[in-house]
Design a protein around this motif. Sequence first.
Motif, PDB file in Angstrom:
ATOM      1  N   ALA A  27       5.731  12.383  -1.957  1.00  9.61           N
ATOM      2  CA  ALA A  27       5.809  12.490  -3.466  1.00  9.61           C
ATOM      3  C   ALA A  27       4.604  12.134  -4.048  1.00  9.61           C
ATOM      4  O   ALA A  27       4.174  12.457  -5.152  1.00  9.61           O
ATOM      5  CB  ALA A  27       6.965  11.542  -3.740  1.00  9.61           C
ATOM      6  N   LEU A  28       3.678  11.144  -3.520  1.00  7.60           N
ATOM      7  CA  LEU A  28       2.654  10.463  -4.167  1.00  7.60           C
ATOM      8  C   LEU A  28       1.139  11.588  -3.890  1.00  7.60           C
ATOM      9  O   LEU A  28       0.461  11.356  -4.457  1.00  7.60           O
ATOM     10  CB  LEU A  28       2.274   9.168  -3.709  1.00  7.60           C
ATOM     11  N   ASN A  29       1.375  12.519  -2.646  1.00  6.15           N
ATOM     12  CA  ASN A  29       0.034  13.027  -2.525  1.00  6.15           C
ATOM     13  C   ASN A  29       0.310  14.449  -2.102  1.00  6.15           C
ATOM     14  O   ASN A  29      -0.650  15.093  -2.099  1.00  6.15           O
ATOM     15  CB  ASN A  29      -0.340  12.369  -1.171  1.00  6.15           C
ATOM     16  N   ASP A  30       1.476  15.115  -1.923  1.00  2.00           N
ATOM     17  CA  ASP A  30       1.584  16.322  -1.519  1.00  2.00           C
ATOM     18  C   ASP A  30       1.860  17.432  -2.738  1.00  2.00           C
ATOM     19  O   ASP A  30       2.070  17.037  -3.992  1.00  2.00           O
ATOM     20  CB  ASP A  30       3.038  16.383  -0.651  1.00  2.00           C
ATOM     21  N   ASP A  31       2.080  18.680  -2.493  1.00  2.00           N
ATOM     22  CA  ASP A  31       2.328  19.732  -3.358  1.00  2.00           C
ATOM     23  C   ASP A  31       3.705  19.551  -3.995  1.00  2.00           C
ATOM     24  O   ASP A  31       4.594  19.232  -3.107  1.00  2.00           O
ATOM     25  CB  ASP A  31       1.997  21.171  -3.048  1.00  2.00           C
ATOM     26  N   VAL A  32       3.885  19.902  -5.123  1.00  6.18           N
ATOM     27  CA  VAL A  32       5.124  20.050  -5.707  1.00  6.18           C
ATOM     28  C   VAL A  32       6.463  20.601  -5.248  1.00  6.18           C
ATOM     29  O   VAL A  32       7.362  20.199  -4.922  1.00  6.18           O
ATOM     30  CB  VAL A  32       5.074  20.547  -7.343  1.00  6.18           C
ATOM     31  N   GLU A  33       5.930  21.846  -4.540  1.00  3.08           N
ATOM     32  CA  GLU A  33       7.374  22.745  -4.067  1.00  3.08           C
ATOM     33  C   GLU A  33       7.735  21.869  -2.777  1.00  3.08           C
ATOM     34  O   GLU A  33       8.987  21.845  -2.604  1.00  3.08           O
ATOM     35  CB  GLU A  33       6.556  24.016  -3.526  1.00  3.08           C
ATOM     36  N   PHE A  34       6.877  21.437  -1.943  1.00  5.78           N
ATOM     37  CA  PHE A  34       7.236  20.706  -0.624  1.00  5.78           C
ATOM     38  C   PHE A  34       7.999  19.424  -0.984  1.00  5.78           C
ATOM     39  O   PHE A  34       9.121  19.199  -0.368  1.00  5.78           O
ATOM     40  CB  PHE A  34       6.030  20.264   0.194  1.00  5.78           C
ATOM     41  N   VAL A  54       8.992  16.908   7.993  1.00 10.92           N
ATOM     42  CA  VAL A  54      10.012  17.473   8.251  1.00 10.92           C
ATOM     43  C   VAL A  54      10.802  16.995   9.533  1.00 10.92           C
ATOM     44  O   VAL A  54      12.058  16.947   9.237  1.00 10.92           O
ATOM     45  CB  VAL A  54       9.814  18.985   8.597  1.00 10.92           C
ATOM     46  N   GLU A  55      10.251  16.683  10.526  1.00 14.25           N
ATOM     47  CA  GLU A  55      10.759  15.929  11.744  1.00 14.25           C
ATOM     48  C   GLU A  55      11.275  14.747  11.321  1.00 14.25           C
ATOM     49  O   GLU A  55      12.696  14.441  11.603  1.00 14.25           O
ATOM     50  CB  GLU A  55       9.773  15.780  12.880  1.00 14.25           C
ATOM     51  N   THR A  56      10.860  13.908  11.004  1.00 17.13           N
ATOM     52  CA  THR A  56      11.284  12.503  10.396  1.00 17.13           C
ATOM     53  C   THR A  56      12.325  12.778   9.288  1.00 17.13           C
ATOM     54  O   THR A  56      13.278  12.002   9.442  1.00 17.13           O
ATOM     55  CB  THR A  56      10.136  11.669   9.858  1.00 17.13           C
ATOM     56  N   LEU A  57      12.320  13.535   8.533  1.00 15.36           N
ATOM     57  CA  LEU A  57      13.427  13.716   7.343  1.00 15.36           C
ATOM     58  C   LEU A  57      14.779  14.230   7.878  1.00 15.36           C
ATOM     59  O   LEU A  57      15.923  13.481   7.916  1.00 15.36           O
ATOM     60  CB  LEU A  57      13.001  14.219   6.238  1.00 15.36           C
ATOM     61  N   GLU A  58      14.382  15.207   8.783  1.00 15.72           N
ATOM     62  CA  GLU A  58      15.656  15.904   9.558  1.00 15.72           C
ATOM     63  C   GLU A  58      16.307  14.836  10.526  1.00 15.72           C
ATOM     64  O   GLU A  58      17.838  14.842  10.443  1.00 15.72           O
ATOM     65  CB  GLU A  58      15.380  17.078  10.303  1.00 15.72           C
ATOM     66  N   ARG A  59      15.591  13.794  11.115  1.00 13.61           N
ATOM     67  CA  ARG A  59      16.129  12.780  12.041  1.00 13.61           C
ATOM     68  C   ARG A  59      17.009  12.008  11.183  1.00 13.61           C
ATOM     69  O   ARG A  59      17.910  11.396  11.586  1.00 13.61           O
ATOM     70  CB  ARG A  59      15.154  12.108  12.782  1.00 13.61           C
ATOM     71  N   ALA A  60      16.439  11.402   9.824  1.00 20.08           N
ATOM     72  CA  ALA A  60      16.978  10.275   9.118  1.00 20.08           C
ATOM     73  C   ALA A  60      18.285  11.085   8.651  1.00 20.08           C
ATOM     74  O   ALA A  60      19.295  10.291   8.458  1.00 20.08           O
ATOM     75  CB  ALA A  60      15.977  10.149   7.991  1.00 20.08           C
ATOM     76  N   ALA A 111      11.950   6.913   4.465  1.00 18.76           N
ATOM     77  CA  ALA A 111      11.341   6.339   3.250  1.00 18.76           C
ATOM     78  C   ALA A 111       9.860   6.300   3.154  1.00 18.76           C
ATOM     79  O   ALA A 111       9.230   7.034   2.027  1.00 18.76           O
ATOM     80  CB  ALA A 111      11.979   5.091   2.963  1.00 18.76           C
ATOM     81  N   ASN A 112       8.989   5.890   3.973  1.00 17.15           N
ATOM     82  CA  ASN A 112       7.617   6.248   4.062  1.00 17.15           C
ATOM     83  C   ASN A 112       7.026   7.470   3.680  1.00 17.15           C
ATOM     84  O   ASN A 112       6.191   7.892   3.066  1.00 17.15           O
ATOM     85  CB  ASN A 112       7.080   5.313   5.324  1.00 17.15           C
ATOM     86  N   VAL A 113       7.671   8.573   4.588  1.00 17.93           N
ATOM     87  CA  VAL A 113       6.921   9.762   4.620  1.00 17.93           C
ATOM     88  C   VAL A 113       7.454  10.416   3.484  1.00 17.93           C
ATOM     89  O   VAL A 113       6.646  11.408   2.796  1.00 17.93           O
ATOM     90  CB  VAL A 113       7.475  10.815   5.667  1.00 17.93           C
ATOM     91  N   GLU A 131       1.026  -1.080  -0.024  1.00 15.93           N
ATOM     92  CA  GLU A 131      -0.061  -0.060   0.029  1.00 15.93           C
ATOM     93  C   GLU A 131       0.969   1.358   0.183  1.00 15.93           C
ATOM     94  O   GLU A 131       1.749   1.351   0.575  1.00 15.93           O
ATOM     95  CB  GLU A 131      -0.849   0.057   1.252  1.00 15.93           C
ATOM     96  N   ASN A 132       0.375   2.261  -0.846  1.00 18.54           N
ATOM     97  CA  ASN A 132       1.451   3.575  -0.907  1.00 18.54           C
ATOM     98  C   ASN A 132       1.032   4.138   0.532  1.00 18.54           C
ATOM     99  O   ASN A 132       0.005   4.155   0.856  1.00 18.54           O
ATOM    100  CB  ASN A 132       0.824   4.387  -1.902  1.00 18.54           C
ATOM    101  N   PRO A 133       2.159   4.748   0.922  1.00 17.95           N
ATOM    102  CA  PRO A 133       2.118   5.374   2.210  1.00 17.95           C
ATOM    103  C   PRO A 133       1.184   6.856   2.110  1.00 17.95           C
ATOM    104  O   PRO A 133       1.441   7.211   0.975  1.00 17.95           O
ATOM    105  CB  PRO A 133       3.514   5.587   2.699  1.00 17.95           C
ATOM    106  N   PRO A 134       0.591   7.004   3.115  1.00 18.56           N
ATOM    107  CA  PRO A 134      -0.228   8.303   2.943  1.00 18.56           C
ATOM    108  C   PRO A 134       0.533   9.511   3.268  1.00 18.56           C
ATOM    109  O   PRO A 134       1.823   9.363   3.763  1.00 18.56           O
ATOM    110  CB  PRO A 134      -1.281   8.105   4.173  1.00 18.56           C
ATOM    111  N   ALA A 135      -0.017  10.521   2.802  1.00 17.05           N
ATOM    112  CA  ALA A 135       0.751  11.897   3.149  1.00 17.05           C
ATOM    113  C   ALA A 135       0.632  12.299   4.468  1.00 17.05           C
ATOM    114  O   ALA A 135      -0.457  11.903   5.285  1.00 17.05           O
ATOM    115  CB  ALA A 135       0.361  12.980   2.240  1.00 17.05           C
ATOM    116  N   GLU A 136       1.842  12.600   5.275  1.00 16.57           N
ATOM    117  CA  GLU A 136       1.623  13.006   6.466  1.00 16.57           C
ATOM    118  C   GLU A 136       1.659  14.266   6.681  1.00 16.57           C
ATOM    119  O   GLU A 136       2.210  15.200   5.705  1.00 16.57           O
ATOM    120  CB  GLU A 136       2.926  12.433   7.299  1.00 16.57           C
ATOM    121  N   PRO A 137       1.359  15.088   7.867  1.00 19.23           N
ATOM    122  CA  PRO A 137       1.310  16.539   7.887  1.00 19.23           C
ATOM    123  C   PRO A 137       2.838  17.086   7.836  1.00 19.23           C
ATOM    124  O   PRO A 137       3.992  16.275   8.174  1.00 19.23           O
ATOM    125  CB  PRO A 137       0.888  16.793   9.347  1.00 19.23           C
ATOM    126  N   HIS A 138       2.986  18.123   7.187  1.00 20.58           N
ATOM    127  CA  HIS A 138       4.546  18.778   6.740  1.00 20.58           C
ATOM    128  C   HIS A 138       5.279  18.752   7.726  1.00 20.58           C
ATOM    129  O   HIS A 138       6.464  18.360   8.007  1.00 20.58           O
ATOM    130  CB  HIS A 138       4.198  19.954   6.435  1.00 20.58           C
TER     131      HIS A 138
END
Length: 126
Positions: free
Chosen positions: A43-50, A19-25, A36-38, A8-15
């Motif tokens: 990428a599959l659900n959020d806006d292009v700029e983000f 941000v917190e998850t990617l910075e931690r990674a 990777a999941n966030v 299942e494609n992961p859902p979009a999480e709140p920004h």
Amino acid sequence: MHSHLSFENPPAEPHEVVVETLERALRDRTAAGEAANVLVGSALNDDVEFVEHWCVQIGTRAAPGSPLLGLAGLCLGHTARRFGRLSEEALALSKSLAARAEADPSDVDGRAVDGYDDVRDFLHLW
């Protein structure tokens, strides 16, 4: 007895969660799976700029050999498919990550090549 694997494609999480998850990674490689999941969910659900911003952050800040590098390239391919455009910075990163993957798969995995193929297909760059 058959076993069926499902994906299942992961859902979009709140920004703020993304941000917190990617910075931690970026600081701690053990958080790459959650990151990777966030990233894929965005990428599959959020806006292009983000999505572009965070793919560029990952693609320029992750350590060589990080699985997130190839994933950032793949996610730029998803973004090109969804929106039919990428910024010059994101386009250059996609091309660079694919070149790194072709030169040394232990640096950037092959998903970056797949992502750049999608970028070229969907942005008609052949």
